[in-house]
Scaffold this motif. Sequence first.
Motif, PDB file in Angstrom:
ATOM      1  N   VAL A 116     -11.088  -1.798   7.831  1.00  0.00           N
ATOM      2  CA  VAL A 116     -11.667  -3.014   7.239  1.00  0.00           C
ATOM      3  C   VAL A 116     -11.231  -3.155   5.793  1.00  0.00           C
ATOM      4  CG1 VAL A 116     -13.806  -4.152   6.534  1.00  0.00           C
ATOM      5  CG2 VAL A 116     -13.647  -3.062   8.792  1.00  0.00           C
ATOM      6  N   ALA A 117     -11.238  -2.044   5.051  1.00  0.00           N
ATOM      7  CA  ALA A 117     -10.827  -2.096   3.649  1.00  0.00           C
ATOM      8  C   ALA A 117      -9.360  -2.475   3.514  1.00  0.00           C
ATOM      9  CB  ALA A 117     -11.093  -0.749   2.978  1.00  0.00           C
ATOM     10  N   LEU A 118      -8.527  -1.911   4.377  1.00  0.00           N
ATOM     11  CA  LEU A 118      -7.100  -2.240   4.329  1.00  0.00           C
ATOM     12  C   LEU A 118      -6.848  -3.686   4.733  1.00  0.00           C
ATOM     13  CD1 LEU A 118      -5.465   0.988   5.816  1.00  0.00           C
ATOM     14  CD2 LEU A 118      -5.776   0.361   3.409  1.00  0.00           C
ATOM     15  N   THR A 119      -7.627  -4.159   5.700  1.00  0.00           N
ATOM     16  CA  THR A 119      -7.514  -5.563   6.102  1.00  0.00           C
ATOM     17  C   THR A 119      -7.899  -6.484   4.955  1.00  0.00           C
ATOM     18  OG1 THR A 119      -7.974  -5.049   8.420  1.00  0.00           O
ATOM     19  CG2 THR A 119      -8.346  -7.316   7.714  1.00  0.00           C
ATOM     20  N   ASP A 120      -8.995  -6.161   4.283  1.00  0.00           N
ATOM     21  CA  ASP A 120      -9.458  -6.985   3.159  1.00  0.00           C
ATOM     22  C   ASP A 120      -8.436  -6.984   2.025  1.00  0.00           C
ATOM     23  OD1 ASP A 120     -11.735  -7.547   4.557  1.00  0.00           O
ATOM     24  OD2 ASP A 120     -13.012  -6.123   3.468  1.00  0.00           O
ATOM     25  N   LEU A 121      -7.852  -5.828   1.737  1.00  0.00           N
ATOM     26  CA  LEU A 121      -6.854  -5.740   0.671  1.00  0.00           C
ATOM     27  C   LEU A 121      -5.629  -6.577   1.010  1.00  0.00           C
ATOM     28  CD1 LEU A 121      -5.769  -4.560  -1.950  1.00  0.00           C
ATOM     29  CD2 LEU A 121      -4.989  -2.560  -0.645  1.00  0.00           C
ATOM     30  N   SER A 122      -5.155  -6.463   2.237  1.00  0.00           N
ATOM     31  CA  SER A 122      -3.986  -7.241   2.657  1.00  0.00           C
ATOM     32  C   SER A 122      -4.268  -8.734   2.579  1.00  0.00           C
ATOM     33  CB  SER A 122      -3.583  -6.860   4.083  1.00  0.00           C
ATOM     34  OG  SER A 122      -3.211  -5.502   4.160  1.00  0.00           O
ATOM     35  N   ALA A 123      -5.478  -9.118   2.974  1.00  0.00           N
ATOM     36  CA  ALA A 123      -5.857 -10.531   2.910  1.00  0.00           C
ATOM     37  C   ALA A 123      -5.904 -11.025   1.466  1.00  0.00           C
ATOM     38  CB  ALA A 123      -7.208 -10.733   3.586  1.00  0.00           C
ATOM     39  N   ALA A 124      -6.437 -10.184   0.570  1.00  0.00           N
ATOM     40  CA  ALA A 124      -6.538 -10.586  -0.833  1.00  0.00           C
ATOM     41  C   ALA A 124      -5.152 -10.755  -1.460  1.00  0.00           C
ATOM     42  CB  ALA A 124      -7.342  -9.545  -1.609  1.00  0.00           C
ATOM     43  N   LEU A 125      -4.219  -9.870  -1.116  1.00  0.00           N
ATOM     44  CA  LEU A 125      -2.873  -9.955  -1.675  1.00  0.00           C
ATOM     45  C   LEU A 125      -2.068 -11.114  -1.094  1.00  0.00           C
ATOM     46  CD1 LEU A 125      -1.939  -6.167  -1.772  1.00  0.00           C
ATOM     47  CD2 LEU A 125      -2.547  -7.626  -3.703  1.00  0.00           C
ATOM     48  N   SER A 126      -2.459 -11.593   0.062  1.00  0.00           N
ATOM     49  CA  SER A 126      -1.740 -12.716   0.675  1.00  0.00           C
ATOM     50  C   SER A 126      -2.419 -14.055   0.418  1.00  0.00           C
ATOM     51  CB  SER A 126      -1.604 -12.496   2.183  1.00  0.00           C
ATOM     52  OG  SER A 126      -2.879 -12.456   2.795  1.00  0.00           O
ATOM     53  N   ASP A 127      -3.562 -14.031  -0.232  1.00  0.00           N
ATOM     54  CA  ASP A 127      -4.301 -15.278  -0.491  1.00  0.00           C
ATOM     55  C   ASP A 127      -4.992 -15.196  -1.851  1.00  0.00           C
ATOM     56  OD1 ASP A 127      -5.412 -17.782  -0.131  1.00  0.00           O
ATOM     57  OD2 ASP A 127      -7.101 -17.055   1.057  1.00  0.00           O
ATOM     58  N   TRP A 128      -4.176 -15.049  -2.881  1.00  0.00           N
ATOM     59  CA  TRP A 128      -4.680 -14.959  -4.265  1.00  0.00           C
ATOM     60  C   TRP A 128      -4.838 -16.373  -4.790  1.00  0.00           C
ATOM     61  CZ3 TRP A 128      -1.496 -12.436  -8.795  1.00  0.00           C
ATOM     62  CH2 TRP A 128      -2.344 -12.214  -9.893  1.00  0.00           C
ATOM     63  N   GLN A 129      -6.055 -16.816  -4.958  1.00  0.00           N
ATOM     64  CA  GLN A 129      -6.335 -18.182  -5.387  1.00  0.00           C
ATOM     65  C   GLN A 129      -6.363 -18.266  -6.908  1.00  0.00           C
ATOM     66  OE1 GLN A 129      -6.912 -20.997  -3.296  1.00  0.00           O
ATOM     67  NE2 GLN A 129      -6.200 -19.642  -1.655  1.00  0.00           N
TER      68      GLN A 129
ATOM     69  N   ILE B  57      -3.921 -23.100  -6.485  1.00  0.00           N
ATOM     70  CA  ILE B  57      -2.739 -22.739  -5.720  1.00  0.00           C
ATOM     71  C   ILE B  57      -2.994 -21.392  -5.047  1.00  0.00           C
ATOM     72  CG2 ILE B  57      -1.181 -23.994  -7.256  1.00  0.00           C
ATOM     73  CD1 ILE B  57      -0.374 -21.275  -8.457  1.00  0.00           C
ATOM     74  N   CYS B  58      -2.289 -21.152  -3.971  1.00  0.00           N
ATOM     75  CA  CYS B  58      -2.408 -19.885  -3.250  1.00  0.00           C
ATOM     76  C   CYS B  58      -1.135 -19.076  -3.481  1.00  0.00           C
ATOM     77  CB  CYS B  58      -2.625 -20.133  -1.762  1.00  0.00           C
ATOM     78  SG  CYS B  58      -2.566 -18.622  -0.763  1.00  0.00           S
ATOM     79  N   VAL B  59      -1.301 -17.836  -3.942  1.00  0.00           N
ATOM     80  CA  VAL B  59      -0.173 -16.944  -4.167  1.00  0.00           C
ATOM     81  C   VAL B  59      -0.209 -15.834  -3.125  1.00  0.00           C
ATOM     82  CG1 VAL B  59       0.961 -15.378  -5.784  1.00  0.00           C
ATOM     83  CG2 VAL B  59      -0.203 -17.428  -6.643  1.00  0.00           C
ATOM     84  N   ASN B  60       0.830 -15.753  -2.327  1.00  0.00           N
ATOM     85  CA  ASN B  60       0.973 -14.678  -1.353  1.00  0.00           C
ATOM     86  C   ASN B  60       1.997 -13.691  -1.905  1.00  0.00           C
ATOM     87  OD1 ASN B  60       1.514 -12.974   0.775  1.00  0.00           O
ATOM     88  ND2 ASN B  60       1.708 -14.589   2.313  1.00  0.00           N
ATOM     89  N   LEU B  61       1.514 -12.516  -2.318  1.00  0.00           N
ATOM     90  CA  LEU B  61       2.380 -11.519  -2.929  1.00  0.00           C
ATOM     91  C   LEU B  61       3.123 -10.661  -1.913  1.00  0.00           C
ATOM     92  CD1 LEU B  61      -0.076 -10.342  -5.733  1.00  0.00           C
ATOM     93  CD2 LEU B  61       1.994 -11.727  -6.050  1.00  0.00           C
ATOM     94  N   ILE B  62       2.785 -10.812  -0.640  1.00  0.00           N
ATOM     95  CA  ILE B  62       3.398  -9.973   0.398  1.00  0.00           C
ATOM     96  C   ILE B  62       3.918 -10.810   1.567  1.00  0.00           C
ATOM     97  CG2 ILE B  62       2.161  -7.851  -0.157  1.00  0.00           C
ATOM     98  CD1 ILE B  62       0.115  -8.613   2.028  1.00  0.00           C
ATOM     99  N   PRO B  63       4.629 -11.902   1.309  1.00  0.00           N
ATOM    100  CA  PRO B  63       5.074 -12.754   2.422  1.00  0.00           C
ATOM    101  C   PRO B  63       6.001 -11.990   3.361  1.00  0.00           C
ATOM    102  CG  PRO B  63       6.286 -13.286   0.427  1.00  0.00           C
ATOM    103  CD  PRO B  63       5.190 -12.345   0.027  1.00  0.00           C
ATOM    104  N   GLY B  64       5.677 -12.034   4.636  1.00  0.00           N
ATOM    105  CA  GLY B  64       6.518 -11.369   5.629  1.00  0.00           C
ATOM    106  C   GLY B  64       6.381  -9.856   5.671  1.00  0.00           C
ATOM    107  N   LEU B  65       5.527  -9.284   4.830  1.00  0.00           N
ATOM    108  CA  LEU B  65       5.358  -7.828   4.792  1.00  0.00           C
ATOM    109  C   LEU B  65       4.111  -7.431   5.583  1.00  0.00           C
ATOM    110  CD1 LEU B  65       6.481  -5.198   3.418  1.00  0.00           C
ATOM    111  CD2 LEU B  65       4.694  -5.543   1.681  1.00  0.00           C
ATOM    112  N   PRO B  66       4.251  -6.614   6.627  1.00  0.00           N
ATOM    113  CA  PRO B  66       3.082  -6.180   7.418  1.00  0.00           C
ATOM    114  C   PRO B  66       2.326  -5.071   6.679  1.00  0.00           C
ATOM    115  CG  PRO B  66       5.063  -5.173   8.304  1.00  0.00           C
ATOM    116  CD  PRO B  66       5.517  -6.067   7.180  1.00  0.00           C
ATOM    117  N   LEU B  67       1.715  -5.425   5.560  1.00  0.00           N
ATOM    118  CA  LEU B  67       1.139  -4.416   4.675  1.00  0.00           C
ATOM    119  C   LEU B  67       0.053  -3.588   5.361  1.00  0.00           C
ATOM    120  CD1 LEU B  67       1.198  -3.246   1.809  1.00  0.00           C
ATOM    121  CD2 LEU B  67      -0.617  -4.861   1.201  1.00  0.00           C
ATOM    122  N   PHE B  68      -0.814  -4.233   6.130  1.00  0.00           N
ATOM    123  CA  PHE B  68      -1.876  -3.475   6.801  1.00  0.00           C
ATOM    124  C   PHE B  68      -1.277  -2.372   7.677  1.00  0.00           C
ATOM    125  CE2 PHE B  68      -4.269  -2.760  10.713  1.00  0.00           C
ATOM    126  CZ  PHE B  68      -5.454  -2.252  10.196  1.00  0.00           C
TER     127      PHE B  68
END
Length: 392
Positions: free
Chosen positions: A307-320, A249-260
């Motif tokens: 790049v680091a912030l992009t990767d972090l945001s991606a990881a928090l929005s696509d936690w497998q 399953i995919c868990v998005n912990l920041i739905p709708g949040l422009p975290l980057f």
Amino acid sequence: MSYDTIILGAGAAGMMCAANCGGRVLVIDHAKAPGEKIRISGGGRCNFTNMHAGPGNFLSQNPHFCKSALARYTQWDFVDLVGRHGIAWHEKTLGQLFCDGSSKQIIQMLLDEIARAGAELWVQTSLRDLRKTEAGFALGVEREGQRHDLTCRNLVLATGGKSIPKMGATGLAYDIARQFGLRVTDTRAALVPFTFSDGRFKELSGVSVPARLSNARTSFDEALLFTHRGLSGPSVLQLSSYWREGEAICVNLIPGLPLFDLLRDQRQVGGRKALTTELARHLPARLVEYLKHHLSMNGNLADQSDVALTDLSAALSDWQLTPSGTEGYRTAEVTLGGIDTDDLSSKTMEARDVPGLYTIGEAVDVTGWLGGYNFQWAWSSGHAAGTAIAAR
């Protein structure tokens, strides 16, 4: 003792059916009291329907089957019934309707409707044998230690599914359906928490966060709750109905949040602040503490590249994550699957090849979303069967 209609099961669907059958009606249940699932539902306030109830909120091998019953007895029809009995109610989130007072008010309303219809109710009564007769059905039941032989023209299966066996749930409806040649689809626990055998979320037990949970088939945006056994909360329960063993399953912990964007902007004005401190403004601190051991969250904001912030945001929005399983029928709110709708009339809920045999509610292969939808199916299917019987 002869009846026009005998209804097995004094839950939501069974009592609704009894209130609409007409003639001499007997409702039988093995529990000590009627409506036990109603009593415990909605934290004791009964999420009795949903403002948005429609065919798209139900799962079935035949997604069209539920349309007729839902259209002919809608959520607004039930709300009108609740209003006529003077029961105050309110809307919570996502169209969910609850009693202002107690779920016992809904039970009493149904009991009053049964009494008005002249139906009888026997609780603490067990079915011992059942057979088809030329005129209908013959039943042997045990009540208060005594055997009673009953006959009826119409028999209604309203005993529910397998969920919450400690409340007496069994597969009785499926057994009876098979006895009379009806097919039963595969069944499994639904609206149920996910478990993880390694206990990975024990330290997060009790933490809740808005999330989007998804798989290849669907997604839900609602609260996620971490437990000592795994994951729960509305988003998890909803997705569990669409989940299969071994599936990620995919868990998005920041739905709708422009975290980057938020982190990048904060980096300009507060670069000396720790990254984890800033994240704790957007996520529970305990969750951030947990995640920093699994994701790259070291250093201050000023140390983080785009790049680091992009990767972090991606990881928090696509936690497998891949659950080990679910908590099963022990805590499942409903049973997915059931008596095959191909063997039933969608208008009357009567078995196509067994005249006089009806099946309603959770026993049927129609399963609603979390949020009052399964109660609406109980009201709609019970009403469909009851009015069809009354019209015979």
